[in-house]
Design a protein around this motif. Structure first.
Motif, PDB file in Angstrom:
ATOM      1  N   VAL A   1       0.869  -1.179   0.000  1.00  0.00           N
ATOM      2  CA  VAL A   1       0.000   0.000   0.000  1.00  0.00           C
ATOM      3  C   VAL A   1       0.903   1.224   0.000  1.00  0.00           C
ATOM      4  O   VAL A   1       1.817   1.333   0.815  1.00  0.00           O
ATOM      5  N   TYR A   2       0.642   2.126  -0.932  1.00  0.00           N
ATOM      6  CA  TYR A   2       1.432   3.342  -1.074  1.00  0.00           C
ATOM      7  C   TYR A   2       0.554   4.552  -0.792  1.00  0.00           C
ATOM      8  O   TYR A   2      -0.643   4.514  -1.033  1.00  0.00           O
ATOM      9  N   ALA A   3       1.166   5.605  -0.310  1.00  0.00           N
ATOM     10  CA  ALA A   3       0.465   6.855  -0.053  1.00  0.00           C
ATOM     11  C   ALA A   3       1.025   7.928  -0.972  1.00  0.00           C
ATOM     12  O   ALA A   3       2.221   7.924  -1.283  1.00  0.00           O
ATOM     13  N   CYS A   4       0.148   8.810  -1.420  1.00  0.00           N
ATOM     14  CA  CYS A   4       0.613   9.955  -2.204  1.00  0.00           C
ATOM     15  C   CYS A   4      -0.331  11.127  -1.984  1.00  0.00           C
ATOM     16  O   CYS A   4      -1.494  10.948  -1.626  1.00  0.00           O
ATOM     17  N   THR A   5       0.207  12.312  -2.168  1.00  0.00           N
ATOM     18  CA  THR A   5      -0.575  13.542  -2.100  1.00  0.00           C
ATOM     19  C   THR A   5      -0.394  14.241  -3.435  1.00  0.00           C
ATOM     20  O   THR A   5       0.741  14.489  -3.860  1.00  0.00           O
ATOM     21  N   ASN A   6      -1.497  14.535  -4.120  1.00  0.00           N
ATOM     22  CA  ASN A   6      -1.364  15.190  -5.421  1.00  0.00           C
ATOM     23  C   ASN A   6      -1.119  16.691  -5.243  1.00  0.00           C
ATOM     24  O   ASN A   6      -1.082  17.196  -4.117  1.00  0.00           O
ATOM     25  N   SER A   7      -0.977  17.380  -6.352  1.00  0.00           N
ATOM     26  CA  SER A   7      -0.634  18.810  -6.301  1.00  0.00           C
ATOM     27  C   SER A   7      -1.758  19.659  -5.711  1.00  0.00           C
ATOM     28  O   SER A   7      -1.523  20.802  -5.319  1.00  0.00           O
ATOM     29  N   ARG A   8      -2.977  19.126  -5.617  1.00  0.00           N
ATOM     30  CA  ARG A   8      -4.092  19.852  -4.998  1.00  0.00           C
ATOM     31  C   ARG A   8      -4.204  19.547  -3.512  1.00  0.00           C
ATOM     32  O   ARG A   8      -5.129  19.994  -2.839  1.00  0.00           O
ATOM     33  N   GLY A   9      -3.280  18.749  -2.981  1.00  0.00           N
ATOM     34  CA  GLY A   9      -3.277  18.422  -1.562  1.00  0.00           C
ATOM     35  C   GLY A   9      -4.187  17.254  -1.191  1.00  0.00           C
ATOM     36  O   GLY A   9      -4.373  16.981  -0.011  1.00  0.00           O
ATOM     37  N   GLU A  10      -4.753  16.566  -2.175  1.00  0.00           N
ATOM     38  CA  GLU A  10      -5.615  15.413  -1.908  1.00  0.00           C
ATOM     39  C   GLU A  10      -4.745  14.206  -1.583  1.00  0.00           C
ATOM     40  O   GLU A  10      -3.826  13.883  -2.338  1.00  0.00           O
ATOM     41  N   GLN A  11      -5.043  13.558  -0.463  1.00  0.00           N
ATOM     42  CA  GLN A  11      -4.246  12.416  -0.013  1.00  0.00           C
ATOM     43  C   GLN A  11      -4.923  11.121  -0.433  1.00  0.00           C
ATOM     44  O   GLN A  11      -6.120  10.931  -0.197  1.00  0.00           O
ATOM     45  N   TYR A  12      -4.138  10.247  -1.050  1.00  0.00           N
ATOM     46  CA  TYR A  12      -4.620   8.952  -1.517  1.00  0.00           C
ATOM     47  C   TYR A  12      -3.758   7.840  -0.949  1.00  0.00           C
ATOM     48  O   TYR A  12      -2.590   8.046  -0.617  1.00  0.00           O
ATOM     49  N   ARG A  13      -4.363   6.660  -0.885  1.00  0.00           N
ATOM     50  CA  ARG A  13      -3.633   5.411  -0.656  1.00  0.00           C
ATOM     51  C   ARG A  13      -4.025   4.484  -1.784  1.00  0.00           C
ATOM     52  O   ARG A  13      -5.172   4.511  -2.248  1.00  0.00           O
ATOM     53  N   TYR A  14      -3.087   3.661  -2.222  1.00  0.00           N
ATOM     54  CA  TYR A  14      -3.449   2.679  -3.238  1.00  0.00           C
ATOM     55  C   TYR A  14      -2.639   1.405  -3.022  1.00  0.00           C
ATOM     56  O   TYR A  14      -1.490   1.434  -2.618  1.00  0.00           O
ATOM     57  N   SER A  15      -3.336   0.293  -3.267  1.00  0.00           N
ATOM     58  CA  SER A  15      -2.643  -0.993  -3.259  1.00  0.00           C
ATOM     59  C   SER A  15      -2.233  -1.269  -4.696  1.00  0.00           C
ATOM     60  O   SER A  15      -2.861  -0.794  -5.644  1.00  0.00           O
ATOM     61  N   LEU A  16      -1.183  -2.015  -4.847  1.00  0.00           N
ATOM     62  CA  LEU A  16      -0.628  -2.238  -6.177  1.00  0.00           C
ATOM     63  C   LEU A  16      -0.387  -3.727  -6.384  1.00  0.00           C
ATOM     64  O   LEU A  16       0.281  -4.373  -5.568  1.00  0.00           O
ATOM     65  N   MET A  17      -0.959  -4.242  -7.451  1.00  0.00           N
ATOM     66  CA  MET A  17      -0.701  -5.627  -7.844  1.00  0.00           C
ATOM     67  C   MET A  17      -0.152  -5.617  -9.267  1.00  0.00           C
ATOM     68  O   MET A  17      -0.707  -4.947 -10.148  1.00  0.00           O
ATOM     69  N   LEU A  18       0.936  -6.347  -9.462  1.00  0.00           N
ATOM     70  CA  LEU A  18       1.585  -6.420 -10.768  1.00  0.00           C
ATOM     71  C   LEU A  18       1.432  -7.816 -11.349  1.00  0.00           C
ATOM     72  O   LEU A  18       1.537  -8.811 -10.627  1.00  0.00           O
ATOM     73  N   VAL A  19       1.216  -7.885 -12.665  1.00  0.00           N
ATOM     74  CA  VAL A  19       1.268  -9.146 -13.411  1.00  0.00           C
ATOM     75  C   VAL A  19       2.399  -8.972 -14.409  1.00  0.00           C
ATOM     76  O   VAL A  19       2.316  -8.144 -15.325  1.00  0.00           O
ATOM     77  N   ILE A  20       3.464  -9.726 -14.203  1.00  0.00           N
ATOM     78  CA  ILE A  20       4.674  -9.556 -14.997  1.00  0.00           C
ATOM     79  C   ILE A  20       4.738 -10.613 -16.092  1.00  0.00           C
ATOM     80  O   ILE A  20       4.628 -11.807 -15.821  1.00  0.00           O
TER      81      ILE A  20
ATOM     82  N   VAL B   1       4.568  -5.439 -18.223  1.00  0.00           N
ATOM     83  CA  VAL B   1       3.879  -5.553 -16.942  1.00  0.00           C
ATOM     84  C   VAL B   1       2.479  -4.947 -17.084  1.00  0.00           C
ATOM     85  O   VAL B   1       2.277  -4.011 -17.850  1.00  0.00           O
ATOM     86  N   GLU B   2       1.531  -5.531 -16.375  1.00  0.00           N
ATOM     87  CA  GLU B   2       0.205  -4.947 -16.238  1.00  0.00           C
ATOM     88  C   GLU B   2      -0.002  -4.708 -14.751  1.00  0.00           C
ATOM     89  O   GLU B   2       0.420  -5.512 -13.928  1.00  0.00           O
ATOM     90  N   TRP B   3      -0.637  -3.588 -14.407  1.00  0.00           N
ATOM     91  CA  TRP B   3      -0.842  -3.292 -13.000  1.00  0.00           C
ATOM     92  C   TRP B   3      -2.294  -2.961 -12.723  1.00  0.00           C
ATOM     93  O   TRP B   3      -3.035  -2.535 -13.591  1.00  0.00           O
ATOM     94  N   THR B   4      -2.643  -3.183 -11.468  1.00  0.00           N
ATOM     95  CA  THR B   4      -3.956  -2.828 -10.951  1.00  0.00           C
ATOM     96  C   THR B   4      -3.727  -2.104  -9.638  1.00  0.00           C
ATOM     97  O   THR B   4      -3.059  -2.627  -8.746  1.00  0.00           O
ATOM     98  N   GLY B   5      -4.270  -0.924  -9.530  1.00  0.00           N
ATOM     99  CA  GLY B   5      -4.184  -0.147  -8.299  1.00  0.00           C
ATOM    100  C   GLY B   5      -5.583   0.122  -7.759  1.00  0.00           C
ATOM    101  O   GLY B   5      -6.415   0.663  -8.477  1.00  0.00           O
ATOM    102  N   ARG B   6      -5.854  -0.309  -6.542  1.00  0.00           N
ATOM    103  CA  ARG B   6      -7.120   0.004  -5.870  1.00  0.00           C
ATOM    104  C   ARG B   6      -6.876   1.243  -5.025  1.00  0.00           C
ATOM    105  O   ARG B   6      -5.938   1.275  -4.228  1.00  0.00           O
ATOM    106  N   VAL B   7      -7.725   2.268  -5.165  1.00  0.00           N
ATOM    107  CA  VAL B   7      -7.450   3.601  -4.615  1.00  0.00           C
ATOM    108  C   VAL B   7      -8.474   3.980  -3.538  1.00  0.00           C
ATOM    109  O   VAL B   7      -9.670   3.751  -3.707  1.00  0.00           O
ATOM    110  N   TRP B   8      -7.964   4.600  -2.451  1.00  0.00           N
ATOM    111  CA  TRP B   8      -8.795   5.123  -1.359  1.00  0.00           C
ATOM    112  C   TRP B   8      -8.404   6.557  -1.048  1.00  0.00           C
ATOM    113  O   TRP B   8      -7.245   6.931  -1.181  1.00  0.00           O
TER     114      TRP B   8
END
Length: 149
Positions: free
Chosen positions: A76-95, A100-107
């Motif tokens: 699970v990764y956290a990021c804050t965009n340039s508007r100050g909105e805070q997100y978390r997302y899980s990341l699953m990779l299929v290699i 690679v293909e990825w799927t990110g579930r976002v909160w």
């Protein structure tokens, strides 16, 4: 007669389910989960109060160090965009062989936002970085292009 309370073990199982559902690891989810619990919910953890809450936060966060629990959580990764909105997302990779293909579930907070998907190619050692850059670039948009809810 005092109602019977679920044992502490049940609270830990509830926490694991809650953390996965809301895009948290044990380390990031322990404090918000405990904050959501009423004193009544914690009364089985005698005595109630701030000391019980702090001990429970530590115990739940420590679940992430137990290998049988830790494997249940994708990164699970956290990021804050340039508007100050805070997100978390899980990341699953299929290699694949060369891509690679990825799927990110976002909160955002406790609110599930949706799924972001993508694909790319390049050196395998950079696949996680490539996926994270793409997801975070999408989260910069006013309306990210979620593929499903």
């Amino acid at each position: 007669m005092k109602p019977t309370q679920p044992p502490a073990h049940d609270l830990r199982l509830q926490f694991i389910d809650w953390a996965k559902q809301h895009g948290h690891s044990p380390q990031t989810g322990a404090a918000p989960f405990v904050d959501l619990q009423s004193d009544y919910d914690l009364s089985g953890e005698q005595p109630t109060g701030d000391g019980v809450r702090e001990r429970l936060r530590r115990d739940l966060a420590a679940l992430g160090q137990e290998s049988d629990v830790a494997v249940q959580f994708p990164p699970v990764y956290a990021c804050t965009n340039s508007r100050g909105e805070q997100y978390r997302y899980s990341l699953m990779l299929v290699i694949a062989e060369d891509s690679v293909e990825w799927t990110g579930r976002v909160w955002r907070g406790l609110d599930y936002q949706g799924v972001l998907t993508g694909r790319g190619s390049g050196p395998r050692s950079n696949y996680t970085h490539l996926a994270r850059m793409a997801i975070e670039r999408e989260l910069e948009l006013p309306q990210p292009h979620y593929t499903r809810g």
